[in-house]
Enzyme design. Structure first.
Site, PDB file in Angstrom:
ATOM      1  N   ARG A  85      11.089  -2.998  19.968  1.00 14.31           N
ATOM      2  CA  ARG A  85       9.919  -3.759  19.507  1.00 14.31           C
ATOM      3  C   ARG A  85       8.616  -3.135  19.999  1.00 14.31           C
ATOM      4  O   ARG A  85       7.535  -3.509  19.558  1.00 14.31           O
ATOM      5  CB  ARG A  85      10.042  -5.234  19.922  1.00 14.31           C
ATOM      6  CG  ARG A  85       8.923  -6.115  19.409  1.00 14.31           C
ATOM      7  CD  ARG A  85       9.250  -7.628  19.305  1.00 14.31           C
ATOM      8  NE  ARG A  85      10.201  -8.114  20.266  1.00 14.31           N
ATOM      9  CZ  ARG A  85       9.938  -8.358  21.555  1.00 14.31           C
ATOM     10  NH1 ARG A  85       8.726  -8.169  22.030  1.00 14.31           N
ATOM     11  NH2 ARG A  85      10.894  -8.798  22.357  1.00 14.31           N
TER      12      ARG A  85
ATOM     13  N   TYR B  24      -9.248 -10.480  -0.723  1.00 15.49           N
ATOM     14  CA  TYR B  24      -7.799 -10.575  -0.924  1.00 15.49           C
ATOM     15  C   TYR B  24      -7.315 -12.018  -0.691  1.00 15.49           C
ATOM     16  O   TYR B  24      -7.587 -12.601   0.357  1.00 15.49           O
ATOM     17  CB  TYR B  24      -7.068  -9.602   0.004  1.00 15.49           C
ATOM     18  CG  TYR B  24      -5.583  -9.732  -0.154  1.00 15.49           C
ATOM     19  CD1 TYR B  24      -4.971  -9.424  -1.357  1.00 15.49           C
ATOM     20  CD2 TYR B  24      -4.799 -10.208   0.881  1.00 15.49           C
ATOM     21  CE1 TYR B  24      -3.610  -9.592  -1.529  1.00 15.49           C
ATOM     22  CE2 TYR B  24      -3.427 -10.361   0.726  1.00 15.49           C
ATOM     23  CZ  TYR B  24      -2.840 -10.057  -0.481  1.00 15.49           C
ATOM     24  OH  TYR B  24      -1.496 -10.227  -0.653  1.00 15.49           O
TER      25      TYR B  24
ATOM     26  N   ASP C 134     -11.290  -3.902   6.179  1.00 21.07           N
ATOM     27  CA  ASP C 134     -10.096  -3.696   5.355  1.00 21.07           C
ATOM     28  C   ASP C 134     -10.425  -2.569   4.377  1.00 21.07           C
ATOM     29  O   ASP C 134     -11.228  -2.746   3.462  1.00 21.07           O
ATOM     30  CB  ASP C 134      -9.774  -5.009   4.625  1.00 21.07           C
ATOM     31  CG  ASP C 134      -8.528  -4.926   3.748  1.00 21.07           C
ATOM     32  OD1 ASP C 134      -8.153  -3.808   3.337  1.00 21.07           O
ATOM     33  OD2 ASP C 134      -7.946  -5.985   3.453  1.00 21.07           O
TER      34      ASP C 134
ATOM     35  N   LYS D 188      -0.039  -0.204  -0.215  1.00 23.76           N
ATOM     36  CA  LYS D 188      -0.766   0.176  -1.424  1.00 23.76           C
ATOM     37  C   LYS D 188      -0.905   1.703  -1.519  1.00 23.76           C
ATOM     38  O   LYS D 188       0.089   2.389  -1.679  1.00 23.76           O
ATOM     39  CB  LYS D 188      -2.118  -0.548  -1.446  1.00 23.76           C
ATOM     40  CG  LYS D 188      -2.027  -2.043  -1.094  1.00 23.76           C
ATOM     41  CD  LYS D 188      -1.306  -2.879  -2.145  1.00 23.76           C
ATOM     42  CE  LYS D 188      -1.026  -4.314  -1.704  1.00 23.76           C
ATOM     43  NZ  LYS D 188      -2.165  -5.073  -1.234  1.00 23.76           N
TER      44      LYS D 188
HETATM   45  C1  LIG Z   1      -2.385  -6.258  -0.443  1.00 23.47           C
HETATM   46  C2  LIG Z   1      -3.614  -6.424   0.382  1.00 23.47           C
HETATM   47  C3  LIG Z   1      -3.550  -6.973   1.664  1.00 23.47           C
HETATM   48  C4  LIG Z   1      -2.259  -7.510   2.253  1.00 23.47           C
HETATM   49  O1  LIG Z   1      -1.326  -6.503   2.480  1.00 23.47           O
HETATM   50  P1  LIG Z   1       0.280  -6.744   2.430  1.00 23.47           P
HETATM   51  O2  LIG Z   1       0.810  -5.404   2.725  1.00 23.47           O
HETATM   52  O3  LIG Z   1       0.593  -7.269   1.050  1.00 23.47           O
HETATM   53  O4  LIG Z   1       0.600  -7.766   3.469  1.00 23.47           O
HETATM   54  C5  LIG Z   1      -4.717  -7.051   2.398  1.00 23.47           C
HETATM   55  N1  LIG Z   1      -5.896  -6.616   1.898  1.00 23.47           N
HETATM   56  C6  LIG Z   1      -5.998  -6.080   0.666  1.00 23.47           C
HETATM   57  C7  LIG Z   1      -7.322  -5.627   0.173  1.00 23.47           C
HETATM   58  C8  LIG Z   1      -4.863  -5.981  -0.135  1.00 23.47           C
HETATM   59  O5  LIG Z   1      -4.973  -5.461  -1.374  1.00 23.47           O
END
Ligand SMILES: *Cc1c(COP(=O)(O)O)cnc(C)c1O
Length: 355
Positions: free
Chosen positions: A47, A98, A169, A194
């Site tokens: 972990r 998001y 982000d 992504k």
């Molecule tokens: C998809 C997304 C998230 C969340 O990520 P996950 O991998 O689905 O938990 C956060 N911020 C943005 C801008 C996203 O497109």
């Protein structure tokens, strides 16, 4: 560090996170299927870390700067950041972004876990006014799915002048477009799911920071909240990063072409595109049902949520109950993939007939 060697992104995408070069060395890091390690090294317990996470973290650090921690999802990474804020801490965040983050922040605000000050991130004055007495500024730019842009340079500088922590982000822009740490942010976050991993086959998240004390707090949050990535997922994400630069360049050039076609199509009333990246949001001349029919009519583009993969995806965002109600009912979010741009436009043009 490759920054000293001044390598370029398409090079370190391929060279970073490899096992030490020596006779007989493996070219690729292995998938570390271990819950524990012999005493005496830095690793200790599964972990806490393993060599597969480490290789991926080194690769992401090459792109964003700082030191990186990977998590089981983008939401797990964001949750680790919010978890180190004191109870009731004032947090300034976008009033739309998001949907998962918006849902989490609304529930934190309602329960008193955090005092969230929701702002329009395109309005510098509004954001800066809200910063007074805040513990942290959390920015997402461009926003998902409205593709609004925050003036990162100005807002990060204003927050740092007031000694306020800043997290960004960077999922939509990617480090090929903007590097928040270089602009002074404390944390840059990715949904690795992504563009970085890029094949719609893995969920992962990451946080990178230049601040060793902050790194330690976030590492402890990962250890003790326990939202750790799987070793196979880390291996897949690193494999994805090898082609990240060429995938992104191709997807971006496809997106630019599609935006030009869309602007000349009378069945589309508004196209949102920040001028970079591979995300396009557009509104059709028609209602929610017509937008649903368009999404269902495509044959190359898959009607599905998520983004950033080699395969193009689209959906009407308001089909999700949790999506912000400022997002129009007829808005379709398109994640442009790496297919042929002419094939993609033909698919879109044909699908628009379903209006
Ligand atoms: C998809 C997304 C998230 C969340 O990520 P996950 O991998 O689905 O938990 C956060 N911020 C943005 C801008 C996203 O497109």
């Amino acid at each position: 560090m490759s920054s000293e060697k001044k390598l370029h992104p398409e090079t370190y995408a391929i060279t970073s996170g490899r096992p030490k070069s020596e006779a007989g060395a493996s070219l690729n890091v292995g998938i570390s299927l271990n819950s524990t390690f012999e005493a005496g090294s830095g690793l200790g317990y599964g972990r806490y870390g393993n060599e597969t996470w480490k290789a991926l973290e080194i690769a992401i650090s090459e792109f964003e700067g700082g030191e990186t921690l990977t998590f089981s999802s983008g939401m797990a990474a964001i949750s680790a950041v919010f978890s180190i804020l004191p109870i009731g801490a004032p947090l300034v965040a976008s009033n739309q972004g998001y949907s998962g983050v918006m849902t989490l922040l609304k529930s934190f605000h309602e329960s008193g876990r955090l005092e969230v000050r929701f702002v329009d991130v395109t309005d510098n004055q509004e954001v800066i006014s809200a910063l007074k007495g805040a513990a942290m500024l959390w920015l997402e730019s461009p926003t998902n799915p409205s593709l609004d842009i925050a003036d990162l340079q100005t807002l990060i500088a204003a927050a740092k002048k007031m000694n306020i922590g800043v997290g960004v982000d960077n999922t939509f822009a990617t480090p090929l477009v903007q590097k928040p740490l270089a602009l002074g942010a404390d944390i840059v976050m990715h949904s690795v799911t992504k563009f970085l991993a890029g094949h719609s086959d893995v969920l992962m998240g990451s946080l990178s920071t230049n601040d060793p004390a902050l790194y330690k707090r976030l590492e402890d949050a990962r250890k003790f909240n326990g939202a750790i990535p799987g070793p196979f997922e880390a291996w897949l994400a690193l494999r994805g990063i090898r082609t990240f630069v060429m995938r992104f360049e191709k997807a971006q050039s496809n997106a630019k072409y599609l935006v030009e076609q869309m602007k000349n199509d009378k069945r589309i009333s508004r196209v949102r595109y920040p001028g970079f990246g591979a995300m396009i949001s557009f509104e059709i001349v028609g209602d929610a049902q017509a937008a649903e029919r368009v999404c269902a009519a495509s044959s190359i583009i898959t009607h599905a949520t998520s983004l950033g993969g080699v395969e193009s995806l689209w959906e009407r965002r308001r089909r999700w109950e949790i999506e912000s109600h400022v997002v129009p009912e007829n808005l379709i979010r398109l994640s442009v993939g790496c297919e042929n741009s002419g094939d993609l436009w033909n698919d879109i043009a044909k699908s628009l007939d379903a209006i």
